[in-house]
Design a protein around this motif. Structure first.
Motif, PDB file in Angstrom:
ATOM      1  N   PHE A 153      65.352  87.457  32.686  1.00 29.69           N
ATOM      2  CA  PHE A 153      64.483  86.632  33.520  1.00 29.69           C
ATOM      3  C   PHE A 153      63.016  86.837  33.181  1.00 29.69           C
ATOM      4  CE2 PHE A 153      65.652  90.505  35.802  1.00 29.69           C
ATOM      5  CZ  PHE A 153      64.420  91.060  36.088  1.00 29.69           C
ATOM      6  N   LEU A 154      62.672  87.978  32.571  1.00 33.76           N
ATOM      7  CA  LEU A 154      61.286  88.191  32.159  1.00 33.76           C
ATOM      8  C   LEU A 154      60.880  87.222  31.055  1.00 33.76           C
ATOM      9  CD1 LEU A 154      60.934  92.080  32.257  1.00 33.76           C
ATOM     10  CD2 LEU A 154      60.264  90.393  33.976  1.00 33.76           C
ATOM     11  N   THR A 155      61.852  86.780  30.264  1.00 34.81           N
ATOM     12  CA  THR A 155      61.557  85.737  29.288  1.00 34.81           C
ATOM     13  C   THR A 155      61.135  84.460  30.001  1.00 34.81           C
ATOM     14  OG1 THR A 155      63.154  86.664  27.721  1.00 34.81           O
ATOM     15  CG2 THR A 155      62.511  84.366  27.392  1.00 34.81           C
ATOM     16  N   LEU A 194      60.818  92.199  39.318  1.00 37.97           N
ATOM     17  CA  LEU A 194      61.859  93.138  38.898  1.00 37.97           C
ATOM     18  C   LEU A 194      62.786  93.546  40.041  1.00 37.97           C
ATOM     19  CD1 LEU A 194      59.751  95.461  36.561  1.00 37.97           C
ATOM     20  CD2 LEU A 194      61.652  93.995  35.846  1.00 37.97           C
ATOM     21  N   ARG A 195      62.399  93.223  41.282  1.00 39.41           N
ATOM     22  CA  ARG A 195      63.189  93.666  42.434  1.00 39.41           C
ATOM     23  C   ARG A 195      63.768  92.518  43.267  1.00 39.41           C
ATOM     24  NH1 ARG A 195      62.757  97.416  39.810  1.00 39.41           N
ATOM     25  NH2 ARG A 195      62.057  99.538  40.295  1.00 39.41           N
ATOM     26  N   ILE A 196      63.263  91.312  43.117  1.00 39.18           N
ATOM     27  CA  ILE A 196      63.665  90.207  43.990  1.00 39.18           C
ATOM     28  C   ILE A 196      64.639  89.304  43.243  1.00 39.18           C
ATOM     29  CG2 ILE A 196      62.852  88.248  45.339  1.00 39.18           C
ATOM     30  CD1 ILE A 196      60.133  89.682  45.548  1.00 39.18           C
ATOM     31  N   GLN A 197      65.899  89.314  43.642  1.00 39.00           N
ATOM     32  CA  GLN A 197      66.934  88.582  42.909  1.00 39.00           C
ATOM     33  C   GLN A 197      66.757  87.064  42.933  1.00 39.00           C
ATOM     34  OE1 GLN A 197      70.886  89.874  43.826  1.00 39.00           O
ATOM     35  NE2 GLN A 197      70.499  92.002  43.225  1.00 39.00           N
ATOM     36  N   PRO A 198      66.361  86.437  44.042  1.00 39.15           N
ATOM     37  CA  PRO A 198      66.136  84.981  43.982  1.00 39.15           C
ATOM     38  C   PRO A 198      65.088  84.596  42.941  1.00 39.15           C
ATOM     39  CG  PRO A 198      66.279  85.693  46.263  1.00 39.15           C
ATOM     40  CD  PRO A 198      66.254  86.948  45.430  1.00 39.15           C
ATOM     41  N   LEU A 199      64.044  85.392  42.790  1.00 37.12           N
ATOM     42  CA  LEU A 199      63.052  85.124  41.754  1.00 37.12           C
ATOM     43  C   LEU A 199      63.656  85.294  40.367  1.00 37.12           C
ATOM     44  CD1 LEU A 199      59.816  86.834  43.133  1.00 37.12           C
ATOM     45  CD2 LEU A 199      60.217  84.390  42.827  1.00 37.12           C
ATOM     46  N   GLN A 200      64.511  86.287  40.216  1.00 37.72           N
ATOM     47  CA  GLN A 200      65.142  86.519  38.919  1.00 37.72           C
ATOM     48  C   GLN A 200      66.029  85.339  38.533  1.00 37.72           C
ATOM     49  OE1 GLN A 200      67.126  90.307  39.234  1.00 37.72           O
ATOM     50  NE2 GLN A 200      65.235  91.390  39.765  1.00 37.72           N
ATOM     51  N   ARG A 201      66.760  84.793  39.496  1.00 34.67           N
ATOM     52  CA  ARG A 201      67.596  83.632  39.196  1.00 34.67           C
ATOM     53  C   ARG A 201      66.738  82.429  38.809  1.00 34.67           C
ATOM     54  NH1 ARG A 201      70.711  85.872  43.521  1.00 34.67           N
ATOM     55  NH2 ARG A 201      69.613  84.586  45.078  1.00 34.67           N
ATOM     56  N   ALA A 227      65.502  82.967  35.332  1.00 28.07           N
ATOM     57  CA  ALA A 227      66.615  82.952  34.371  1.00 28.07           C
ATOM     58  C   ALA A 227      67.149  81.546  34.133  1.00 28.07           C
ATOM     59  CB  ALA A 227      67.744  83.852  34.858  1.00 28.07           C
ATOM     60  N   SER A 228      66.553  80.525  34.750  1.00 30.50           N
ATOM     61  CA  SER A 228      67.014  79.149  34.558  1.00 30.50           C
ATOM     62  C   SER A 228      66.844  78.731  33.102  1.00 30.50           C
ATOM     63  CB  SER A 228      66.229  78.202  35.468  1.00 30.50           C
ATOM     64  OG  SER A 228      64.850  78.210  35.141  1.00 30.50           O
ATOM     65  N   ALA A 229      67.664  77.810  32.676  1.00 26.76           N
ATOM     66  CA  ALA A 229      67.700  77.419  31.262  1.00 26.76           C
ATOM     67  C   ALA A 229      66.357  76.884  30.784  1.00 26.76           C
ATOM     68  CB  ALA A 229      68.797  76.384  31.044  1.00 26.76           C
ATOM     69  N   GLN A 243      63.931  79.759  30.355  1.00 32.05           N
ATOM     70  CA  GLN A 243      64.346  80.581  29.219  1.00 32.05           C
ATOM     71  C   GLN A 243      63.933  79.930  27.900  1.00 32.05           C
ATOM     72  OE1 GLN A 243      66.246  83.787  29.152  1.00 32.05           O
ATOM     73  NE2 GLN A 243      65.119  83.670  31.079  1.00 32.05           N
ATOM     74  N   TYR A 244      64.150  78.619  27.813  1.00 28.71           N
ATOM     75  CA  TYR A 244      63.757  77.906  26.599  1.00 28.71           C
ATOM     76  C   TYR A 244      62.240  77.947  26.407  1.00 28.71           C
ATOM     77  CZ  TYR A 244      62.735  74.042  23.449  1.00 28.71           C
ATOM     78  OH  TYR A 244      62.250  73.283  22.422  1.00 28.71           O
ATOM     79  N   LEU A 245      61.514  77.736  27.495  1.00 32.10           N
ATOM     80  CA  LEU A 245      60.057  77.777  27.421  1.00 32.10           C
ATOM     81  C   LEU A 245      59.576  79.153  26.975  1.00 32.10           C
ATOM     82  CD1 LEU A 245      57.906  75.642  27.923  1.00 32.10           C
ATOM     83  CD2 LEU A 245      57.683  76.497  30.269  1.00 32.10           C
ATOM     84  N   GLY A 246      60.264  80.194  27.433  1.00 37.08           N
ATOM     85  CA  GLY A 246      59.898  81.543  27.019  1.00 37.08           C
ATOM     86  C   GLY A 246      60.121  81.783  25.537  1.00 37.08           C
ATOM     87  N   LYS A 247      61.174  81.187  24.984  1.00 36.91           N
ATOM     88  CA  LYS A 247      61.485  81.414  23.572  1.00 36.91           C
ATOM     89  C   LYS A 247      60.495  80.722  22.630  1.00 36.91           C
ATOM     90  CE  LYS A 247      66.367  82.231  24.491  1.00 36.91           C
ATOM     91  NZ  LYS A 247      67.762  81.723  24.402  1.00 36.91           N
ATOM     92  N   ILE A 248      59.898  79.624  23.092  1.00 31.18           N
ATOM     93  CA  ILE A 248      58.928  78.927  22.238  1.00 31.18           C
ATOM     94  C   ILE A 248      57.491  79.222  22.676  1.00 31.18           C
ATOM     95  CG2 ILE A 248      60.562  77.057  21.787  1.00 31.18           C
ATOM     96  CD1 ILE A 248      58.826  75.311  23.682  1.00 31.18           C
ATOM     97  N   SER A 249      57.328  80.131  23.622  1.00 28.52           N
ATOM     98  CA  SER A 249      56.024  80.321  24.266  1.00 28.52           C
ATOM     99  C   SER A 249      54.939  80.768  23.299  1.00 28.52           C
ATOM    100  CB  SER A 249      56.147  81.331  25.406  1.00 28.52           C
ATOM    101  OG  SER A 249      56.678  82.566  24.942  1.00 28.52           O
ATOM    102  N   PHE A 250      55.262  81.664  22.373  1.00 27.71           N
ATOM    103  CA  PHE A 250      54.243  82.168  21.450  1.00 27.71           C
ATOM    104  C   PHE A 250      53.670  81.028  20.615  1.00 27.71           C
ATOM    105  CE2 PHE A 250      53.451  85.270  17.690  1.00 27.71           C
ATOM    106  CZ  PHE A 250      52.104  85.289  17.979  1.00 27.71           C
TER     107      PHE A 250
END
Length: 471
Positions: A50-52, A359-366, A369-371, A374-381
């Protein structure tokens, strides 16, 4: 914020950074806990991918902030806090909301904290297991691979910009910045000199200093490299510190660095502390947090979000002192921060608190972690690296097409061809949104292509080098 004019172009309020954190999805190994009555944390629970997603959202905020300041102007009231200047109040200036319009500066601190977290997870695991030789090898390997990861993509993008400046006249885009040299040979000489400066982490790089002509936001790469190397050295030294004192040592080091005006290094130390705390948290049995613990986690997240939404980018500290809700906080900043980027003080604390909450709040992590995130994180750089050259050329033409021309010393065929009435909430007016409907997909598509062409190979080359060195 650097609000000076440079060779006829308005600089965007800060040249924020999007920092490459790692080479793949962020994850930690699950740790089974024995005991019949206590369930172990599952792999999904221990995953931190989810950090991605958090990185992806922050990357988009950097992109959006630069477009807001380009479309509405580098001195627009949105860049100020609610009620400043002269009592002007826009929805986009409100605390919390403001991050979505001018979130470039907050993203800087968030990315440094995330870098500290991600880069330290694996070495900390080896240190905790007592495998110090493995720790040293992994740190040396990471230190060698890091420059390839940080510099190959921006240098690759800069080559494209360089060549674009010397295309035949009938296809070369007309831009105010950067100014082209008289010949391609002179351009190459300037490019080499700028690249030598760029890759040197031991000279000053900052918004008030020299910029990398071919892509100004790239100046943050040497800052990231220096922070990474300091982190690796600190982790290596920590193997000689008794385990019960390690976290306290990193906490004290981070506070000391912040007090000595090394806020970016303090962010890296904060990332290490969060990684140490998170490993302990993920190794404990799966027990539902108590109401008081949940309250603490949400309070941390919202406190961090609030601190990150304070005025930032306007160098006149009085603006922040006069902003409702932030005056007292600004007065608490050490006075020696007032001569520069005073907002970095509270942004450092804000990033620490916000990432801890995530790192502690599961609703935020979900959510993160949305698709899509996640995709935006992979192309973010690469979104970060290509959006500024596109802003000078394609994006500027789209804004001109719908009727907004901020670079008044430049006239093009596109000016006002399809003028759109401009009304609505300031910061999200119709003209801006219509242009973004075209601009955003083009930026994302090009970032996707460049990730495959530049980012992925930089990872493979770095790994190949350390393999050839036998590390």
């Amino acid at each position: 914020m650097d609000q000076d004019h440079h060779d006829g172009i308005k600089k965007s309020s800060d040249q924020t950074t999007l920092l490459p954190l790692h080479e793949s999805s962020i994850s930690t190994e699950s740790n089974a806990v024995s005991g019949p009555a206590v369930p172990a944390r599952s792999a999904s629970a221990s995953s931190t991918e989810f950090l991605t997603g958090l990185r992806g959202l922050a990357a988009f905020l950097v992109y959006f902030y630069h477009h807001v300041s380009w479309f509405y102007g580098a001195f627009d009231d949105l860049l100020y806090g609610y009620g400043q200047p002269k009592g002007i109040k826009y929805f986009g200036q409100l605390p919390f909301v403001r991050v979505f319009f001018t979130g470039g500066n907050p993203a800087v601190a968030i990315f440094f904290v995330l870098s500290g977290y991600v880069l330290s997870v694996s070495p900390l695991r080896s240190i905790r297991n007592g495998d110090y030789q493995k720790t040293y090898r992994s740190l040396v390997s990471a230190a060698i691979r890091r420059p390839f990861r940080l510099y190959m993509p921006p240098i690759g993008v800069s080559i494209v910009v360089l060549l674009t400046l010397h295309l035949p006249a009938f296809i070369k885009p007309t831009i105010v910045w950067p100014p082209a040299e008289a010949s391609l040979w002179l351009e190459l000489k300037r490019w080499v000199g700028d690249c030598i400066w760029l890759v040197n982490p031991f000279v000053y790089h900052g918004v008030s200093g020299r910029w990398f002509v071919y892509n100004p936001p790239s100046y943050t790469m040497p800052i990231e490299l220096l922070g990474s190397w300091v982190l690796f050295a600190a982790l290596a030294i920590s193997t000689q510190i008794p385990s019960r004192y390690r976290m306290a040592t990193f906490c004290a080091t981070g506070v000391a660095l912040l007090l000595f005006h090394q806020w970016f290094l303090a962010c890296f130390m904060a990332g290490i502390v969060l990684a140490m705390a998170d490993q302990t948290y993920r190794d404990t049995p799966m027990v539902n947090p108590t109401p008081s613990q949940r309250l603490l986690h949400y309070a941390s997240f919202f406190a961090g979000w609030y601190l990150l939404s304070g005025p930032g980018g306007v160098k006149e500290v009085q603006v922040s002192l006069d902003t409702p809700g932030f005056g007292y906080l600004t007065s608490m900043i050490p006075s020696y921060y007032y001569n520069g980027e005073y907002w970095r003080w509270w942004h450092t604390w804000g990033a620490l608190l916000l990432v801890y909450g995530v790192l502690r709040i599961q609703p935020l992590q979900r959510f993160f972690a949305s698709a899509s995130l996640q995709y935006l994180g992979k192309i973010s750089f690469l979104l970060y690296l290509i959006h500024m050259p596109l802003l000078w050329t394609f994006s500027d033409r789209m804004y001109r097409l719908v009727g907004t021309i901020n670079q008044t010393d430049l006239h093009t065929w596109w000016d006002g061809r399809l003028t759109v009435p401009d009304w609505g909430v300031h910061g999200l007016t119709t003209r801006f949104l219509v242009a973004q409907a075209v601009i955003t997909p083009v930026n994302i598509l090009l970032a996707h292509v460049c990730t495959s062409l530049l980012d992925d190979p930089s990872i493979r080359i770095g790994r190949w080098v350390v393999q050839r060195l036998g590390i």
